[in-house]
Design an enzyme around this catalytic site. Sequence first.
Site, mmCIF file in Angstrom:
data_model
loop_
_atom_site.group_PDB
_atom_site.id
_atom_site.type_symbol
_atom_site.label_atom_id
_atom_site.label_comp_id
_atom_site.label_asym_id
_atom_site.label_seq_id
_atom_site.Cartn_x
_atom_site.Cartn_y
_atom_site.Cartn_z
ATOM 1 N N ASP A 1 0.868 -1.167 0.000
ATOM 2 C CA ASP A 1 0.000 0.000 0.000
ATOM 3 C C ASP A 1 0.915 1.230 0.000
ATOM 4 O O ASP A 1 2.127 1.138 0.224
ATOM 5 C CB ASP A 1 -0.957 0.003 1.195
ATOM 6 C CG ASP A 1 -2.168 0.897 0.932
ATOM 7 O OD1 ASP A 1 -2.125 1.710 -0.017
ATOM 8 O OD2 ASP A 1 -3.156 0.814 1.679
HETATM 9 C C1 NOJ Z 1 -3.834 4.033 0.066
HETATM 10 C C2 NOJ Z 1 -5.051 3.190 0.286
HETATM 11 O O1 NOJ Z 1 -4.962 2.552 1.535
HETATM 12 C C3 NOJ Z 1 -5.268 2.162 -0.802
HETATM 13 O O2 NOJ Z 1 -6.510 1.551 -0.590
HETATM 14 C C4 NOJ Z 1 -5.170 2.759 -2.155
HETATM 15 O O3 NOJ Z 1 -5.377 1.791 -3.140
HETATM 16 C C5 NOJ Z 1 -3.802 3.402 -2.318
HETATM 17 N N1 NOJ Z 1 -3.628 4.426 -1.308
HETATM 18 C C6 NOJ Z 1 -3.584 4.005 -3.695
HETATM 19 O O4 NOJ Z 1 -4.310 5.138 -3.844
#
Ligand code: NOJ
Length: 733
Positions: free
Chosen positions: A290
């Site tokens: 993430d």
């Molecule tokens: C952080 C988020 O937790 C995740 O769900 C998301 O896909 C990513 N950022 C990319 O934007």
Amino acid sequence: MKRQIVTFTLLLLCALPLAAQKKKEIYKDKNAPIETRIDNLLSLMTLEEKIMQMNQWTYGKNANPNNIGEKMKEVSPMIGSLLYRSTNPEYRNQIQKKAISESRLGIPIIFGFDAIHGYRTVFPIPLAQACSWNTDLVQQSCAITAKESWLSGLDWTFSPMLDVARDARWGRVSEGYGEDTYANSVFAVTAVKGYQGTNLSDKYTIAACLKHYIGYSLSEGGRDYHYSDISNQTLWETFMPPFEAGIKAGAATVMSGFNDISGVPASANYYTLTEVLKKKWGHDGFVISDWGSVRNLVEQSVAKDLKEATQKAFMAGVEMDMVDNTYMDYLPALVAEGKVPMATVDEAVRRILRVKMKLGLFENPYVDVVPEKKRYLLPEYLKTAELLAAESMVLLKNDNSVLPITTKYKSIAIIGPMVKDSVHIMGFWEGMGRPQDVETIYAGLQKEFKGKAQLNYAKGCDFDGDDRNGFTDAVSAANKSDAVIVFLGEKRNWSGENGSRSTIALPKIQEDLVAELKKTGKPVILMLSSGRPLELIRLNTMASAIVAIWQPGTAAGSAVAGILSGRSNPSGKLSITFPQTTGQIPIYYNMRESARPNSGHYQDIPRDALYWFGHGLSYTNYSYGSVKLSATKIKKTDKLIAEVEITNTGDRDGKETVMWFIKDPFASISRPMKELKHFEKKFIKAGEKAVYRFEIDPAQHLSFVDSNGERHLETGDFYVIVNDQQLHFELIE
Ligand code: NOJ
């Protein structure tokens, strides 16, 4: 003869480099087996080229240092992936062209983005979608999202989110499919099918990404990004099944979570990422971290610096680093020092290349460029958005059948901060949705009730704050109306990522507005838009009817208006429990029984939730016949058929979802009070009947996992539960 042999040998020698040359390019041969192509490509790649594949850059609105911005000329053509926050397919094609034609090996880039509940056509939030229990509609919405995304330059979406909801204070409950493990598993498969279609290399399909692997929803106290204390039993029983189902359905990628799972963060967890995901389930795609979750290993105190964070995440099984450049910065040294074996690098790159090959990117690296009006918001997309939004809405309460608004109401007050809103109604992660595309509730109601009822609008108050000046207008609108509909709710960023709240009640000003309106003596109908269940203990008594409309998206206006007028008969059922108060959290229908079931509850509130999972009313009535079982005793290898006939006894057509639960009252590992195992939604015309069926397969429906993920099927008593009926049967050897 001798001369001939010499000539032949000479010819062969000259030809060899050519053949070798040909063999070198085998990765470009679309007819060669994928693994052969990858072997070939890997044999040609330098370490730098390999590492570039494992790094994700960003483009679009964000301040990340690795944002490529508009300086495409300066960007290396070797980049492996781009988080592409743009609707411009031409720019994507240009960047792709640069990668293909200017890099030594011409490896295409994979472009990803968060199209979570729509791209430009915004569908209801996933929590709401699950309340529809309509897998066909949800799948269609994902396929539309895939098509709009692909035509905007994407190959990949960071969806679906499969974090089983446990704490409604956690804003991200909006992004998943609610509190039930089985429901999340079913919608995992539905979403993967919708995004990926039957062949990932087809046009208009995009790779899915199951997230956030794993247990992120147990972040302590619902505070986002926090520690999650998860027993292995809970991990296996509650959190693993949706991911396993999504993997079996062919999900190309997985995203590792931010959370620290009982001391081993999800992005450095060899057990979950490698032993389970790759070895046990055989996932052959790749895992992306993430945003910053590799770097976060330092904050989470399992890595002393970024280099160690890189080593830990990479060796645990995270193949691509989202936006942090840690792999770029530290993998070369880690490889040189022997801390990261080259074989592990090759395996990681292989996984990324495999997904790119399956997507057909080597053969068809570009997306079609069509005019925007052919790309977005097509009439059939908006129709699906309306249908899904309407089926997602849950009629929580309807005293004296105050709803639908029929001709008995000549004038209606429409009050509240949500009436003219076009931003918050889309919810968090609205993709590329634009407020100007949204049909507001106001617009929808004007259209629906034109010539039928007078609408008296007043805003009343804002979402929060203390300004009560609008109350007077709201009360006078109510006074001149036959009924009062109040549209309240949450702002978009009160849920979603970093959207934790210490209370799930609406701000006091909204509750006070309802109290004022209630004093007019008119029936008060509440339409609540939120990204989570709300604390309704006070509002509930003031309202004659309540509809949870969630965050319905682009088609909000028509969907809400249809529910109010009765053009749509509500058929949603809760995918998540509404507690009495925030203090009742955690509360979910499939808790385990207490040692003393009749005591130990909070003294100051009723014992039950206000509205349990599965609750949802209709404008018609359904009468359930007696559930019939094909046997009362079955062997482990038998199947048991359960059937129930349902009659629509009202005067409106409707759709009824039957939920089949299993209860295992005694087992070597305690079981939840009941567990959803099957559901089915059917259309039943007024006065007609339908038969619902559940084929119980003991291995699948009566077994349970232990803390190692091993399945057990134990003989003994079981119950099948439908509505208020509970039927006993016995499982024997
Ligand atoms: C952080 C988020 O937790 C995740 O769900 C998301 O896909 C990513 N950022 C990319 O934007």
